[in-house]
Design a protein around this motif. Structure first.
Motif, PDB file in Angstrom:
ATOM      1  N   ASP A 197     -31.194   3.055 -53.053  1.00 59.77           N
ATOM      2  CA  ASP A 197     -30.894   1.660 -52.743  1.00 59.77           C
ATOM      3  C   ASP A 197     -30.158   1.565 -51.412  1.00 59.77           C
ATOM      4  OD1 ASP A 197     -30.599  -1.094 -52.961  1.00 59.77           O
ATOM      5  OD2 ASP A 197     -28.843  -0.959 -54.245  1.00 59.77           O
ATOM      6  N   ARG A 215     -36.823   2.682 -47.704  1.00 59.18           N
ATOM      7  CA  ARG A 215     -36.401   1.680 -48.675  1.00 59.18           C
ATOM      8  C   ARG A 215     -37.390   0.532 -48.841  1.00 59.18           C
ATOM      9  NH1 ARG A 215     -33.417  -2.908 -49.669  1.00 59.18           N
ATOM     10  NH2 ARG A 215     -31.840  -2.725 -51.334  1.00 59.18           N
ATOM     11  N   PHE A 218     -40.071   1.151 -51.418  1.00 62.03           N
ATOM     12  CA  PHE A 218     -39.736   1.561 -52.778  1.00 62.03           C
ATOM     13  C   PHE A 218     -40.038   0.445 -53.783  1.00 62.03           C
ATOM     14  CE2 PHE A 218     -36.219   4.481 -50.938  1.00 62.03           C
ATOM     15  CZ  PHE A 218     -37.186   5.402 -50.572  1.00 62.03           C
ATOM     16  N   ARG A 221     -35.488   0.905 -56.672  1.00 59.85           N
ATOM     17  CA  ARG A 221     -34.388   1.370 -55.833  1.00 59.85           C
ATOM     18  C   ARG A 221     -33.158   1.596 -56.697  1.00 59.85           C
ATOM     19  NH1 ARG A 221     -35.508  -3.765 -51.945  1.00 59.85           N
ATOM     20  NH2 ARG A 221     -37.406  -2.976 -50.919  1.00 59.85           N
TER      21      ARG A 221
END
Length: 312
Positions: A197, A215, A218, A221
Motif C-alpha cells: 500500500d 502500486r 495492484f 494493496r
C-alpha cells in the motif's frame, strides 16, 4: 531540595493509558481498579510537575508532552522486561527466557519449526516471539536476538550474515486456471497483482527496473505481508513471495523462474554483552545455522518440502 523520583509502577500505568486509550481499559490490562490507576496518573503528574492528559466527560486524551515522554517510558519498559529475562538465565545454563524479534512472515512461516527443534533439546527454555516489520532496538534490549533483512547498523551488536533469501513471483493454480499464465513481464499489468500500500525505501531498493509491479497496478494493496500471503494462497492474484515458502506449497506456481528473482540479505544479531550467556549463544548459533540452510534452499526442520511441478 530533594527531588522525588517517580516509581516504575507510575510509568507503567502511564504506558497502559497511552496504549489502551482510556483509564478503564488500562486498569483492566493491569488488573487494577480505575480509581487506583487514576491516582497513579495524578501522582506521576504531581511528581513531574506537568499535565500528561486532558480530562473531559468523554475520557482522557494525551497532551503533547505525554507523546514526547512516551518513547522514554517505552525504553524503561524494555529495560524492565530485559531485567526480568536476565534474572531467569545463568551464563552457564541453556535455560530461561529469551525474546526473539523477526518480521511477520519469517516469524510465522520460517522460525516456528526451528524454535521447536531448539526447545525439544532444551525444554527449560521459554521463548517470546515479537513479530514486526519494524526493527527492534537491540541496544535498548527490546529483544535479545533479532532476525533482520539488512545489515544491522548499530554498534555493540554481534551480527552474522546468514545468506540471501530468494524472492520469486507466484500465483495459485486456481488463479492461473481461471485467468491464464502471463507469458511476459509486460502482461502482468493485465493481471490481479497483490502488493504494498505504501512504498518504502526498502521496497524501492528491491524492485528491479522494468517490472510493472507498482502500486497503480495492484488489485489488492496491503502493508501486512501475512495478509498478502493469505491472499496469494486464496487465489486472489499474483504476488512476490519467499521461494522457500512458495516452493513448498504444491498449490502455488512460480512464474518467470528463469528471469525474475530478488534477494533479501538476512542477518542474525544480538547485543555483544549476551555472548557470554549460554542460552543466547546457543540459540543464536542454532538460528544462524538453520537460516543459512533455509536461504540456501533447504526446508526448515519439521517442514517437508513439496515442490510444484515445473512451469508449463
Amino acid at each position: 531540595m530533594t527531588i522525588q523520583e517517580p516509581g516504575w509502577e507510575l510509568y507503567r500505568s502511564f504506558l497502559a493509558v497511552m496504549r489502551e486509550g482510556s483509564l478503564s481499559a488500562a486498569a483492566r490490562l493491569l488488573g487494577m481498579t480505575q480509581p487506583s490507576l487514576g491516582r497513579h496518573i495524578r501522582e506521576l503528574e504531581d511528581t513531574l510537575g506537568v499535565s500528561l492528559f486532558a480530562r473531559s466527560p468523554q475520557g482522557v486524551s494525551p497532551t503533547d508532552l505525554a507523546h514526547a515522554l512516551l518513547p522514554h517510558a517505552q525504553a524503561m519498559a524494555s529495560a524492565s522486561a530485559a531485567l526480568r529475562r536476565a534474572a531467569t538465565t545463568r551464563d552457564d545454563a541453556i535455560a530461561g527466557v529469551v525474546r526473539i524479534a523477526a518480521s511477520e512472515v519469517v516469524g510465522v512461516e520460517v522460525l516456528p519449526p526451528m524454535l521447536a527443534a531448539f526447545r525439544e533439546r532444551h525444554p527449560g527454555v521459554v521463548m517470546e516471539l515479537s513479530l514486526s516489520n519494524q526493527a527492534e532496538n537491540l541496544l535498548r534490549r527490546d529483544a535479545d536476538i533479532a532476525i533482520r533483512m539488512g545489515r544491522p547498523t548499530q554498534d555493540a551488536l554481534v551480527a552474522r550474515q546468514v545468506g540471501r533469501i530468494a524472492l520469486g513471483m507466484y500465483a495459485h493454480r486456481r488463479y492461473v486456471k481461471a485467468h491464464g499464465r502471463p507469458g511476459t513481464m509486460a502482461e502482468l499489468a493485465g493481471h490481479a497483482l497483490i502488493g504494498f500500500d505504501r512504498e518504502t525505501a526498502y521496497i524501492r531498493s528491491l524492485r528491479p527496473a522494468g517490472v510493472p509491479y507498482v502500486r497503480e497496478h495492484f488489485a489488492l494493496r496491503t502493508d501486512n505481508d501475512l495478509a498478502a500471503l493469505a491472499a496469494l494462497r486464496a487465489g486472489y492474484g499474483i504476488a512476490i513471495c519467499q521461494c522457500g515458502i512458495g516452493d513448498r506449497d504444491p498449490s502455488l506456481l512460480r512464474l518467470f523462474a528463469d528471469s525474475f528473482e530478488l534477494h533479501m540479505d538476512t542477518w542474525v544479531a544480538m547485543h555483544e554483552d549476551l555472548r557470554r550467556n549460554a542460552l543466547m549463544r546457543a540459540l543464536y548459533d542454532h538460528l544462524a545455522t538453520l537460516l543459512m540452510d533455509y536461504a540456501n534452499g533447504a526446508s526448515p526442520p519439521g517442514k517437508r518440502t513439496l515442490r510444484a511441478p515445473a512451469k508449463r
